[in-house]
Design an enzyme around this catalytic site. Structure first.
Site, short mmCIF file in Angstrom:
data_model
loop_
_atom_site.label_atom_id
_atom_site.label_comp_id
_atom_site.label_asym_id
_atom_site.label_seq_id
_atom_site.Cartn_x
_atom_site.Cartn_y
_atom_site.Cartn_z
N ASP A 106 0.81 -1.22 0.00
CA ASP A 106 0.00 0.00 0.00
C ASP A 106 0.84 1.27 0.00
OD1 ASP A 106 1.12 -0.07 2.50
OD2 ASP A 106 -0.74 -0.44 3.59
N GLU A 128 -0.95 -8.94 -1.39
CA GLU A 128 -1.51 -8.40 -0.14
C GLU A 128 -2.67 -7.43 -0.47
OE1 GLU A 128 0.31 -5.56 2.71
OE2 GLU A 128 0.88 -7.31 3.84
N GLU A 142 -1.97 5.07 3.27
CA GLU A 142 -1.94 3.69 2.78
C GLU A 142 -3.32 3.13 2.45
OE1 GLU A 142 -0.35 4.76 5.50
OE2 GLU A 142 1.78 4.47 5.08
N HIS A 214 6.18 4.30 13.23
CA HIS A 214 6.52 5.15 12.09
C HIS A 214 5.32 5.73 11.35
CE1 HIS A 214 5.29 2.59 8.70
NE2 HIS A 214 5.59 1.59 9.48
N ARG A 216 2.42 7.81 9.70
CA ARG A 216 2.23 9.25 9.50
C ARG A 216 1.14 9.82 10.41
NH1 ARG A 216 4.93 8.74 4.90
NH2 ARG A 216 5.73 10.62 3.89
N HIS A 247 13.02 4.31 13.16
CA HIS A 247 12.79 4.53 11.72
C HIS A 247 13.46 5.85 11.32
CE1 HIS A 247 10.67 5.15 7.93
NE2 HIS A 247 10.15 3.93 8.02
C1 UD1 Z 1 6.81 4.41 3.87
C2 UD1 Z 1 5.41 4.10 3.34
C3 UD1 Z 1 4.60 3.39 4.42
C4 UD1 Z 1 5.34 2.17 4.94
C5 UD1 Z 1 6.74 2.58 5.41
C6 UD1 Z 1 7.53 1.37 5.80
C7 UD1 Z 1 4.28 5.64 1.79
C8 UD1 Z 1 3.55 6.92 1.65
N1 UD1 Z 1 4.72 5.34 3.02
O1 UD1 Z 1 6.67 5.35 4.93
O2 UD1 Z 1 3.37 2.96 3.87
O3 UD1 Z 1 4.63 1.64 6.03
O4 UD1 Z 1 7.42 3.23 4.32
O5 UD1 Z 1 8.63 1.73 6.58
O6 UD1 Z 1 4.46 4.95 0.83
N2 UD1 Z 1 14.24 7.50 5.08
C9 UD1 Z 1 15.62 7.36 5.04
N3 UD1 Z 1 16.13 6.17 4.66
C10 UD1 Z 1 15.37 5.10 4.32
C11 UD1 Z 1 13.98 5.24 4.39
C12 UD1 Z 1 13.43 6.45 4.75
O7 UD1 Z 1 16.37 8.29 5.34
O8 UD1 Z 1 15.90 4.05 3.97
C13 UD1 Z 1 13.68 8.83 5.47
C14 UD1 Z 1 13.84 9.87 4.36
O9 UD1 Z 1 14.04 11.13 4.94
C15 UD1 Z 1 12.49 9.83 3.65
C16 UD1 Z 1 11.58 9.60 4.85
O10 UD1 Z 1 12.27 8.69 5.69
O11 UD1 Z 1 12.16 11.01 2.94
C17 UD1 Z 1 10.19 9.11 4.54
O12 UD1 Z 1 10.20 8.00 3.66
P1 UD1 Z 1 8.81 7.58 2.93
O13 UD1 Z 1 9.02 6.33 2.15
O14 UD1 Z 1 8.26 8.73 2.21
O15 UD1 Z 1 7.82 7.37 4.14
P2 UD1 Z 1 7.86 6.31 5.33
O16 UD1 Z 1 7.39 7.05 6.52
O17 UD1 Z 1 9.14 5.62 5.37
N1 UDP Z 2 11.70 -4.55 10.41
C1 UDP Z 2 13.07 -4.76 10.29
N2 UDP Z 2 13.91 -4.02 11.06
C2 UDP Z 2 13.48 -3.10 11.95
C3 UDP Z 2 12.08 -2.89 12.05
C4 UDP Z 2 11.22 -3.63 11.27
O1 UDP Z 2 13.51 -5.59 9.50
O2 UDP Z 2 14.32 -2.46 12.62
C5 UDP Z 2 10.78 -5.33 9.56
C6 UDP Z 2 9.66 -6.05 10.26
O3 UDP Z 2 10.06 -7.35 10.64
C7 UDP Z 2 8.55 -6.07 9.22
C8 UDP Z 2 8.83 -4.85 8.39
O4 UDP Z 2 10.14 -4.41 8.70
O5 UDP Z 2 8.65 -7.20 8.36
C9 UDP Z 2 7.83 -3.79 8.72
O6 UDP Z 2 8.21 -2.60 8.15
P1 UDP Z 2 7.61 -1.22 8.60
O7 UDP Z 2 7.13 -1.31 10.00
O8 UDP Z 2 8.63 -0.21 8.28
O9 UDP Z 2 6.42 -1.03 7.57
P2 UDP Z 2 4.88 -1.49 7.56
O10 UDP Z 2 4.83 -2.96 7.73
O11 UDP Z 2 4.20 -0.75 8.66
O12 UDP Z 2 4.41 -1.04 6.23
#
Ligand code: UD1
Ligand code: UDP
Length: 375
Positions: A106, A128, A142, A214, A216, A247
């Site tokens: 999502d 999924e 999402e 994490h 939003r 995160h």
């Molecule tokens: C995203 C997804 C969310 C998912 C989550 C899993 C969207 C809108 N959101 O949220 O559905 O649950 O990932 O974790 O698709 N960043 C880093 N390094 C990384 C990853 C993220 O620095 O490897 C930081 C960056 O500043 C980036 C910010 O996190 O701009 C947000 O990343 P983004 O993918 O937009 O949103 P998430 O909150 O990670």
């Molecule tokens: N996860 C991981 N390392 C971490 C935290 C989470 O590998 O430090 C894994 C966790 O086991 C799960 C996935 O990341 O499979 C979940 O990701 P996240 O919570 O970022 O996203 P969501 O599932 O909420 O979309």
């Protein structure tokens, strides 16, 4: 085993897409199963909506993307991310001309890919599919990403019967829906067999509480309230040790570091690689999370999970009593954790395990359905 239709002609080109950490984890079993299918020419696109978190997962599962859009920017906005993805993903589709695209979940990566496939009339297979809260603001964005992906998809891999029912209610043709289980259970089984040792320091004499947050919709006051509850619990119960892989989203890391940094019995750490996270899940006493995937994994390992959200698109574990929705209120979180710490019967009921999300063979079912669809 994947069944290969006897009439299978030349190889079909399958484009598998991954953007974020959970997509990497949940697509890994599908990619591995597709690579083993003789009829499939597998191409892997990393949008790298996440950079470090995605690389961590792909490295662990030995997946090397054929194409990498390196799209992530620090502190990216939803609209900025969406517009960059739409432009770049469409270029990839134009060049790769896949027979089908497969994506999971999502995220903005999935929503933009589903839309671009629709524009180019390329079949889109959604892993999924069918999870719903029916609240367009939770999880945000999402819920809407997933609803839109369902409207655009040609094949729907629903993890549970409930997810299938949601899709049927929205008018999806039954023959396009396959109940497969969730591929996260495939990934979890694979990792759980391989690793036991947790490298991060946790006091062996204490009960470990693993925390992730994490979402939003929890940014700001709700996340601050979650942190306040954790600080109070750590102060009240000296036999606890909290492990919090933080995160990297600046909206998350800023709040957690400023409220919980330096407190006794609370370890803040970098995101754990998946093998280490599974080791932490196996080692912990209970889990506090607002994550989607962690809600699915904890029950499969017999760990009570308190979900710091007001609703969930994964109600199955709540219904069977191994997960509980506790919201983000400081006092409610404190009380619910306290109950599990002090009431052995209550704990035992939630720790009895059993996953409503799959049996570890979801990827094989998905690959069989794709084979039957495109060959
Ligand atoms: C995203 C997804 C969310 C998912 C989550 C899993 C969207 C809108 N959101 O949220 O559905 O649950 O990932 O974790 O698709 N960043 C880093 N390094 C990384 C990853 C993220 O620095 O490897 C930081 C960056 O500043 C980036 C910010 O996190 O701009 C947000 O990343 P983004 O993918 O937009 O949103 P998430 O909150 O990670
Ligand atoms: N996860 C991981 N390392 C971490 C935290 C989470 O590998 O430090 C894994 C966790 O086991 C799960 C996935 O990341 O499979 C979940 O990701 P996240 O919570 O970022 O996203 P969501 O599932 O909420 O979309």
């Amino acid at each position: 085993m994947t069944s290969i239709p006897a009439h299978a002609p030349a190889k079909r080109k399958i484009l598998c897409v991954v953007g974020t950490r959970p997509e990497g984890i949940k697509m890994a079993p599908v990619i591995r199963a597709l690579v083993a299918a003789p009829w499939a020419e597998v191409r892997i696109l990393a949008t790298a909506q996440h950079r470090q978190l995605l690389d961590q997962v792909l490295g662990l599962f030995g997946i090397t993307p054929d194409r990498d859009l390196d799209i992530m920017e620090d502190g990216q906005s939803l609209a900025g991310l969406t517009s960059r993805l739409l432009a770049r993903v469409d270029e990839v589709l134009a060049e790769e001309k896949p027979d089908i695209v497969v994506a999971q979940g999502d995220t903005t990566t999935v929503f933009t890919m589903a839309l671009c496939c629709y524009y180019r009339n390329i079949p889109f297979a959604h892993v999924e599919a069918g999870l719903r809260t029916f609240d367009r603001h939770s999880p945000f964005p999402e819920e809407m990403n997933r609803v839109v992906a369902s409207y655009l998809a040609d094949l729907h891999f629903a993890p549970t019967e409930r997810a299938k029912a949601n899709l049927l209610n929205e008018g999806v043709a039954p023959e396009r829906i396959f109940v497969t289980g969730n591929t996260v259970i495939d990934a979890l089984h694979y990792q759980a067999k391989r690793v036991d040792e947790l490298d991060a320091y946790v006091d062996p004499a204490k009960r470990l509480i693993l925390v992730t947050a994490h979402r939003r919709e929890n940014f700001g006051a709700p996340l601050a309230s979650i942190c306040a509850a954790i600080a109070e619990l750590a102060e009240r119960y000296e036999d606890l040790h909290f492990l919090i892989p933080v995160h990297p989203n600046p909206n998350v890391a800023g709040t957690i570091n400023s409220i919980l940094g330096g407190l006794p019995r609370i370890s803040l750490c970098e995101p754990l690689d998946y093998a280490q996270f599974v080791a932490a899940l196996k080692r912990c006493y209970l889990v506090l999370t607002d994550s989607g995937g962690v809600q699915e994994e904890a029950p499969a390992l017999g760990k009570p999970v308190l979900v710091m959200r007001t609703d969930t698109e994964r109600p199955e574990a709540v219904e069977v009593g191994v997960a509980r929705l506790v919201g983000t209120d400081r006092i409610v979180i404190f009380d619910e954790v306290s109950k599990l710490l002090t009431d052995n019967e209550n704990y035992a009921l939630m720790a009895r395990g059993g996953s409503p999300y799959g049996d570890g063979y979801a990827a094989q079912r998905i690959v069989t359905a794709i084979a039957n669809f495109i060959t």
